[in-house]
Design an enzyme around this catalytic site. Structure first.
Site, PDB file in Angstrom:
ATOM      1  N   ARG A  62       0.846  -1.203   0.000  1.00  0.00           N
ATOM      2  CA  ARG A  62       0.000   0.000   0.000  1.00  0.00           C
ATOM      3  C   ARG A  62       0.882   1.256   0.000  1.00  0.00           C
ATOM      4  NH1 ARG A  62      -1.760   2.004   4.610  1.00  0.00           N
ATOM      5  NH2 ARG A  62      -2.424   0.031   5.488  1.00  0.00           N
ATOM      6  N   TYR A 115     -11.379  19.167 -16.252  1.00  0.00           N
ATOM      7  CA  TYR A 115     -11.931  17.824 -16.473  1.00  0.00           C
ATOM      8  C   TYR A 115     -13.206  17.624 -15.631  1.00  0.00           C
ATOM      9  CZ  TYR A 115     -12.159  12.734 -16.332  1.00  0.00           C
ATOM     10  OH  TYR A 115     -12.579  11.436 -16.402  1.00  0.00           O
ATOM     11  N   ASP A 187      -2.641  19.959 -14.225  1.00  0.00           N
ATOM     12  CA  ASP A 187      -2.998  18.672 -14.826  1.00  0.00           C
ATOM     13  C   ASP A 187      -2.414  18.659 -16.241  1.00  0.00           C
ATOM     14  OD1 ASP A 187      -4.241  16.544 -16.159  1.00  0.00           O
ATOM     15  OD2 ASP A 187      -6.114  16.757 -15.043  1.00  0.00           O
ATOM     16  N   LYS A 212      -4.409   7.678 -19.665  1.00  0.00           N
ATOM     17  CA  LYS A 212      -4.528   8.255 -21.004  1.00  0.00           C
ATOM     18  C   LYS A 212      -3.209   8.084 -21.770  1.00  0.00           C
ATOM     19  CE  LYS A 212      -8.543   9.507 -19.400  1.00  0.00           C
ATOM     20  NZ  LYS A 212      -8.743  10.821 -18.794  1.00  0.00           N
TER      21      LYS A 212
HETATM   22  C1  PLP Z   1      -9.188  11.216 -17.585  1.00  0.00           C
HETATM   23  C2  PLP Z   1      -8.716  12.458 -16.972  1.00  0.00           C
HETATM   24  C3  PLP Z   1      -8.634  12.586 -15.582  1.00  0.00           C
HETATM   25  C4  PLP Z   1      -9.081  11.485 -14.639  1.00  0.00           C
HETATM   26  O1  PLP Z   1      -8.276  10.343 -14.738  1.00  0.00           O
HETATM   27  P1  PLP Z   1      -8.779   8.848 -14.404  1.00  0.00           P
HETATM   28  O2  PLP Z   1      -7.534   8.046 -14.584  1.00  0.00           O
HETATM   29  O3  PLP Z   1      -9.878   8.512 -15.354  1.00  0.00           O
HETATM   30  O4  PLP Z   1      -9.254   8.860 -12.982  1.00  0.00           O
HETATM   31  C5  PLP Z   1      -8.138  13.766 -15.070  1.00  0.00           C
HETATM   32  N1  PLP Z   1      -7.760  14.783 -15.877  1.00  0.00           N
HETATM   33  C6  PLP Z   1      -7.848  14.700 -17.209  1.00  0.00           C
HETATM   34  C7  PLP Z   1      -7.424  15.850 -18.053  1.00  0.00           C
HETATM   35  C8  PLP Z   1      -8.321  13.545 -17.814  1.00  0.00           C
HETATM   36  O5  PLP Z   1      -8.412  13.479 -19.152  1.00  0.00           O
END
Ligand code: PLP
Length: 396
Positions: A62, A115, A187, A212
């Site tokens: 963890r 997002y 982000d 992604k």
């Molecule tokens: C998909 C996404 C997230 C969230 O990520 P997950 O892995 O689906 O929890 C956050 N920020 C952006 C820009 C995203 O495209």
């Protein structure tokens, strides 16, 4: 650490970064998937030293795990950061980071176009904790700078945005935020460290949905943050106790995907540019949002702060949602799905992807036409992608 991984190119970093020889099992060349919840010791003193962090090693998965650590180190090298820690998903990275730094009475300033999940945290989960959230029009620097100047604990940015593909000047706003002692979180999911390095532009923490582009194959969920050792340690401590830990198998899938990160992203940059130019001159297409187009309002800033314009674009067709229902299913080389950033082209309207939880009125207020298509460019041959769009648009 394998040789010097800082002053080398991004492809070399993505291949060799974080791969420590002493962890390669029985002379294997690939990082092993360590499916072990705990790590056993032969004597109490060594165990104690490792538990106190005074000697390298792992205690309990963890907290840390060798496969997960290799993934964190690879991202850390790519973002040019001092430290990194990982999470079960991108949303866990975002929520754990915000929970680490925000306390009742604090203020956070961000943009309206973040997002969807992040937006839910801002609107639904932070206010009941006594945290004031100020969401500004993306691109309205007068409003953003005025809100930052009122004082805030965190400035949270995302650029380019989803699905409107708007650009925000990180360097300009980071300087304003630092002047009031705020922490700057960016982000970087859409841009990836191949196209944009937020830490160099003044961010304190850069984070990703690794599900992604980093993973790139839409087969593993994960999240990661990078920054100074001190800041990352604080977020790591929150995550090790709250338990949103990345699983070793997913860390492995992400690690393997990342070896081709630069190859994929450069191809996606090229494909997206060609698709954007094609759609831009198409009579059945209303508007194309891509920062690589000279007509995009954020083009100049994007050209400055990004080394590539990315694989994400959006466009609207005449005829709204009905037109999309006719046009999108005709595409042969695109999944209609909610994810993005993988090797396959993926398409979808905001009504089933980024803004599924909004009403039509709320989407209109956010400047999102019902006829918008989010297009995540894959690495297919560009002639095939354009021919596919041409035959599908024919139906309109
Ligand atoms: C998909 C996404 C997230 C969230 O990520 P997950 O892995 O689906 O929890 C956050 N920020 C952006 C820009 C995203 O495209």
């Amino acid at each position: 650490m394998r040789k010097n991984t800082q002053n080398i190119g991004k492809s070399t970093q993505s291949i060799w970064g974080g791969e420590q020889e002493h962890e390669l099992y029985e002379r294997s060349t690939q990082v092993p998937v360590v499916h072990s919840v705990s790590f056993a010791y032969k004597d109490i003193d060594t165990w104690h030293q490792v538990a106190l962090g005074q000697e390298p090693g792992h205690i309990y998965s963890r907290n840390t795990n060798p496969t997960v650590r290799a993934f964190e180190d690879k991202v850390k090298v790519l973002e040019g950061a001092e430290a990194a820690t990982s999470f079960a998903s991108g949303m866990a990275a975002i929520s754990n980071t915000l929970a680490t730094f925000l306390r009742p009475g604090d203020r956070i300033v961000s943009i309206k176009d973040s997002y969807g999940g992040t937006n839910v945290i801002f609107n639904e989960f932070l206010p009941p904790l006594g945290i004031e959230v100020s969401l500004c029009e993306t691109g309205d620097y007068a409003q953003l700078e005025a809100e930052i100047a009122k004082g805030c604990t965190v400035l949270y940015l995302e650029t380019p945005t989803n699905p409107t593909i708007k650009i925000t000047d990180i360097q300009r706003l980071a300087a304003k935020a630092h002047a009031v002692g705020a922490l700057v979180v960016v982000d970087n999911t859409f841009a990836t460290p191949i196209n944009q390095l937020p830490l160099e532009l003044g961010a304190d923490i850069v984070l990703h949905s690794a599900s992604k582009y980093l993973g790139g194959h839409a087969d593993a969920l994960g999240g990661v943050i990078c920054g100074s050792a001190d800041l990352v340690k604080q977020v790591y401590h929150y995550r090790e106790i709250n338990g949103a830990t990345l699983a070793p198998m997913d860390a492995y899938s992400l690690l393997r995907g990342m070896k081709t990160l630069k190859l994929r992203v450069e191809r996606q940059n090229d494909n997206a540019m060609a698709v954007a130019r094609y759609l831009d001159q198409h009579p059945k297409v209303d508007q194309v949002n891509y920062p690589g187009l000279e007509t995009h309002p954020g083009h100049a800033i994007a050209a400055q702060q990004m080394s590539g314009f990315g694989g994400m674009l959006s466009f609207s067709v005449h005829g709204g949602l009905d037109a999309i229902k006719t046009f999108l299913p005709r595409l042969n080389y695109a999944h209609m799905a909610a994810n993005l950033g993988c090797v396959e082209t993926v398409v979808g309207p905001p009504v089933t992807t980024s803004h599924v939880e909004c009403t039509a009125q709320e989407r209109a207020a956010a400047g999102i036409p019902e006829g918008l298509v989010r297009y995540s460019t894959g690495i297919e041959d560009i002639d095939d992608l354009i021919a596919d769009l041409a035959q599908a648009l024919e139906a309109l």
